[in-house]
Design a protein around this motif. Structure first.
Motif, PDB file in Angstrom:
ATOM      1  N   THR A 394      32.945  57.427  68.911  1.00  0.00           N
ATOM      2  CA  THR A 394      32.048  58.244  68.244  1.00  0.00           C
ATOM      3  C   THR A 394      31.057  57.577  68.447  1.00  0.00           C
ATOM      4  OG1 THR A 394      32.461  57.491  66.062  1.00  0.00           O
ATOM      5  CG2 THR A 394      33.638  59.353  66.843  1.00  0.00           C
ATOM      6  N   ALA A 395      29.849  58.130  67.712  1.00  0.00           N
ATOM      7  CA  ALA A 395      28.450  57.056  67.677  1.00  0.00           C
ATOM      8  C   ALA A 395      28.564  55.834  67.286  1.00  0.00           C
ATOM      9  CB  ALA A 395      27.380  57.936  66.950  1.00  0.00           C
ATOM     10  N   ASP A 396      29.619  55.717  66.047  1.00  0.00           N
ATOM     11  CA  ASP A 396      29.791  54.666  65.302  1.00  0.00           C
ATOM     12  C   ASP A 396      31.176  54.235  65.082  1.00  0.00           C
ATOM     13  OD1 ASP A 396      30.599  56.278  63.525  1.00  0.00           O
ATOM     14  OD2 ASP A 396      29.399  55.563  61.709  1.00  0.00           O
ATOM     15  N   SER A 397      31.945  54.414  66.012  1.00  0.00           N
ATOM     16  CA  SER A 397      33.649  53.919  65.901  1.00  0.00           C
ATOM     17  C   SER A 397      34.170  53.804  67.244  1.00  0.00           C
ATOM     18  CB  SER A 397      34.411  55.030  65.016  1.00  0.00           C
ATOM     19  OG  SER A 397      34.532  56.206  65.756  1.00  0.00           O
ATOM     20  N   LEU A 398      35.179  53.025  67.239  1.00  0.00           N
ATOM     21  CA  LEU A 398      35.892  52.991  68.444  1.00  0.00           C
ATOM     22  C   LEU A 398      37.410  53.201  68.220  1.00  0.00           C
ATOM     23  CD1 LEU A 398      35.983  52.136  71.514  1.00  0.00           C
ATOM     24  CD2 LEU A 398      36.310  49.721  70.586  1.00  0.00           C
ATOM     25  N   THR A 399      38.021  53.819  68.680  1.00  0.00           N
ATOM     26  CA  THR A 399      39.451  54.283  68.453  1.00  0.00           C
ATOM     27  C   THR A 399      40.459  53.813  69.599  1.00  0.00           C
ATOM     28  OG1 THR A 399      39.167  55.945  66.725  1.00  0.00           O
ATOM     29  CG2 THR A 399      41.059  56.001  67.878  1.00  0.00           C
ATOM     30  N   VAL A 400      41.646  53.027  69.611  1.00  0.00           N
ATOM     31  CA  VAL A 400      42.323  52.711  70.584  1.00  0.00           C
ATOM     32  C   VAL A 400      43.705  52.938  70.214  1.00  0.00           C
ATOM     33  CG1 VAL A 400      43.071  50.730  72.121  1.00  0.00           C
ATOM     34  CG2 VAL A 400      40.605  50.778  71.097  1.00  0.00           C
ATOM     35  N   THR A 401      44.397  53.487  71.205  1.00  0.00           N
ATOM     36  CA  THR A 401      46.142  53.830  71.147  1.00  0.00           C
ATOM     37  C   THR A 401      46.696  52.710  71.809  1.00  0.00           C
ATOM     38  OG1 THR A 401      45.740  56.002  70.785  1.00  0.00           O
ATOM     39  CG2 THR A 401      47.922  55.384  71.408  1.00  0.00           C
ATOM     40  N   GLY A 402      47.394  51.888  71.126  1.00  0.00           N
ATOM     41  CA  GLY A 402      48.097  50.775  71.780  1.00  0.00           C
ATOM     42  C   GLY A 402      49.111  51.115  72.921  1.00  0.00           C
ATOM     43  N   THR A 403      49.531  50.205  73.890  1.00  0.00           N
ATOM     44  CA  THR A 403      50.687  50.624  74.736  1.00  0.00           C
ATOM     45  C   THR A 403      51.594  49.267  74.652  1.00  0.00           C
ATOM     46  OG1 THR A 403      51.326  50.925  76.969  1.00  0.00           O
ATOM     47  CG2 THR A 403      49.367  49.565  76.609  1.00  0.00           C
ATOM     48  N   PRO A 404      52.914  49.683  74.789  1.00  0.00           N
ATOM     49  CA  PRO A 404      53.882  48.395  74.946  1.00  0.00           C
ATOM     50  C   PRO A 404      53.912  47.927  76.456  1.00  0.00           C
ATOM     51  CG  PRO A 404      54.861  50.678  75.049  1.00  0.00           C
ATOM     52  CD  PRO A 404      53.450  50.982  74.819  1.00  0.00           C
TER      53      PRO A 404
END
Ligand SMILES: O=C(O)C1=C[C@@H](OP(=O)(O)O)[C@@H](O)[C@H](O)C1
Ligand SMILES: C=C(OP(=O)(O)O)C(=O)O
Length: 469
Positions: A394-404
């Motif tokens: 988003t304008a002011d966030s970063l979201t990451v889904t991890g991977t094994p």
């Protein structure tokens, strides 16, 4: 004496004017033994094991060198960083008239006090903090021009908030719509001035360095949603170390620095660097093995110290004994949601850990990451997606889904950004096939020994010719 000292910044090595100074190398002398420009191929690491001494802090080095130049007399900055940003500060201070001598791992500065030379053109390279701090101090001169040989990086970063504050104080400014190149001419008056701290704390820090040398001092009103409190406290800490009085509201919305003061020359010791160390700790947490990192002061104002707590919250086995931090790696990590503004320069390193953790991590309140050496939100999303990860911004966030399981086997773009290179390197160490990172020499901006340090822990790299400038 001249011939026996090292000259890592291409500067005159002997403590003050020699009869016949040696010719200066035009470029930074590299001490990492790596090519001038290189990509890096990162091989998967079975484990990381060993002990390292954390490199000297970038943010304290730039501050101590500047404060030393603003003092009259000689200051010894013990254990200064050898990064490009430290070199950029030294070069600019020398060009402004400071005496600069490299003595082993220390720098001895003979300051110009409140009188940097007029009519000089300074080139701070790609160092945002260096450029901004010096732009504030430039109001003491009757004209200083700032240029950069990084038009696509520092040249694009906004300077308007600082330039406008200086203009309100009476400075005459020419710039490219609030960007470099810019020329700043004083004199300025002291008194009350507003400065926005919403995009960067460096604008307010710049005025803080200037304030004590103005007869009227400055009563700074920081406006907007103040970001990066930690570096502002490091600036206050530096002023105190050089005998300058200042007072600040608890929320830093008001900082008062009386005028007519002098920076006191002396001796200061640079502490270890938390932002760079965060990348080593993230690497150590994600691979098996045991890594010890010394020289990390427990009570330190660097906000990136919080990276240790974040890694612990993610499940890392990380312990501290005095200034030594030990990571027993390979524990399963899990996602967190955190406000990242307090540890802005460690968000990239922690994103590497998040990419390997179970669950979805979000860094909130990190809009300022878009205004760094690259856009550390969108560019990070692009690079992580290239590696097969699921990322949202988003304008002011970063979201990451991890991977094994990270496949690797691709070429990622370092975006000319040292912190992006650190992030990608940690991922490469954890991938199943080698990962190539373009323009990896930009690591030298803050952490010239980064790859060598990881090699000492058992990592393996190759350094082919760069495919990105
Ligand atoms: O004052 C400083 O030395 C710094 C302040 C921070 O920038 P912002 O205030 O722009 O977030 C940080 O990211 C930068 O690496 C160094
Ligand atoms: C953004 C950084 O530095 P600067 O703003 O000083 O260029 C950094 O070190 O990550």
């Amino acid at each position: 004496m001249c011939s026996t000292l090292q000259v890592p910044f291409g500067l005159h090595p002997c403590p003050f004017p020699c009869a016949s100074p040696p010719t200066e190398p035009a470029t930074l002398t590299r001490m990492d033994g790596l090519p001038e420009k290189f990509d890096v191929i990162v091989y998967p690491a079975a484990e990381l094991r060993g002990e390292l001494r954390a490199q000297p802090s970038k943010n304290y080095t730039t501050r101590y060198l500047l404060a030393a130049a603003l003092a009259q007399g000689e200051t010894r900055v013990v254990g200064a960083a050898t990064s490009e940003d430290a070199g950029a500060m030294l070069r600019c201070l020398r060009d402004w008239g400071a005496g600069v001598a490299l003595v082993g791992e220390d720098v001895v500065i003979r300051g110009f006090g409140a009188r940097p030379s007029a009519g000089v053109t300074l080139n701070p390279g790609n160092a945002g903090a260096v450029a901004r701090f010096l732009m504030g101090v430039a109001a003491l001169t009757t004209g200083t021009t700032f240029v950069t040989d990084y038009p696509d990086s520092l040249g694009k970063r906004p300077q308007g908030d600082l330039l406008e504050a200086l203009e309100r104080l009476g400075a005459r400014i020419q710039s490219q719509e609030g960007r470099l190149p810019a020329t700043i001419s004083g004199p300025v008056r002291g008194g009350v001035v507003e400065v926005s701290a919403e995009r960067s704390s460096q604008y307010a820090s710049a005025l803080m360095f200037l304030a004590p040398l103005l007869s009227g001092g400055l009563d700074l009103r920081l406006t907007g949603d103040i970001k990066s409190h930690a570096p502002l406290r490091q600036t206050l800490d530096t002023l105190a170390a050089f005998g300058v009085q200042a007072s600040a509201a608890g929320d830093l919305s008001r900082i008062t620095i009386p005028g007519g003061q002098a920076y006191r020359a002396g001796r200061v010791t640079v502490p270890g660097d938390y932002p760079g160390s965060a990348a080593i700790l993230a690497a150590a947490a994600t691979r098996p093995g045991v890594v010890r990192l010394t020289n990390l002061r427990e009570h330190d104002l660097q906000g990136e110290r919080e990276a240790l707590a974040v890694l612990q919250e993610m499940g890392a086995d990380l312990t501290r004994e005095g200034d030594t931090v030990t990571v027993r790696g390979g524990q399963p990590l899990h996602a967190v949601t955190r406000d990242g503004d307090g540890f802005t320069d460690a968000v990239q390193a922690l994103t590497a850990a998040a990419a390997l953790a179970s669950g979805t991590t979000t860094w909130e309140n990190v809009a300022t990451l878009r205004l760094k050496e690259c856009d550390r939100i969108s560019d990070t999303r692009r690079e992580l997606e290239r590696l097969g990860l699921t990322v949202e911004e988003t304008a002011d966030s970063l979201t990451v889904t991890g991977t094994p399981a990270l496949a690797g086997g691709v070429t990622a773009d370092g975006h000319g950004d040292h912190r992006m290179i650190m992030l990608l390197t940690v991922l490469g160490l954890n991938a199943q096939a080698p990962l190539r990172i373009t323009g990896a020499h930009h690591i030298r901006k803050s952490y010239p020994q980064f790859f060598r340090h990881l090699e000492a822990l058992g990592a393996r790299f190759e350094y082919p010719e760069a495919t990105r400038a």
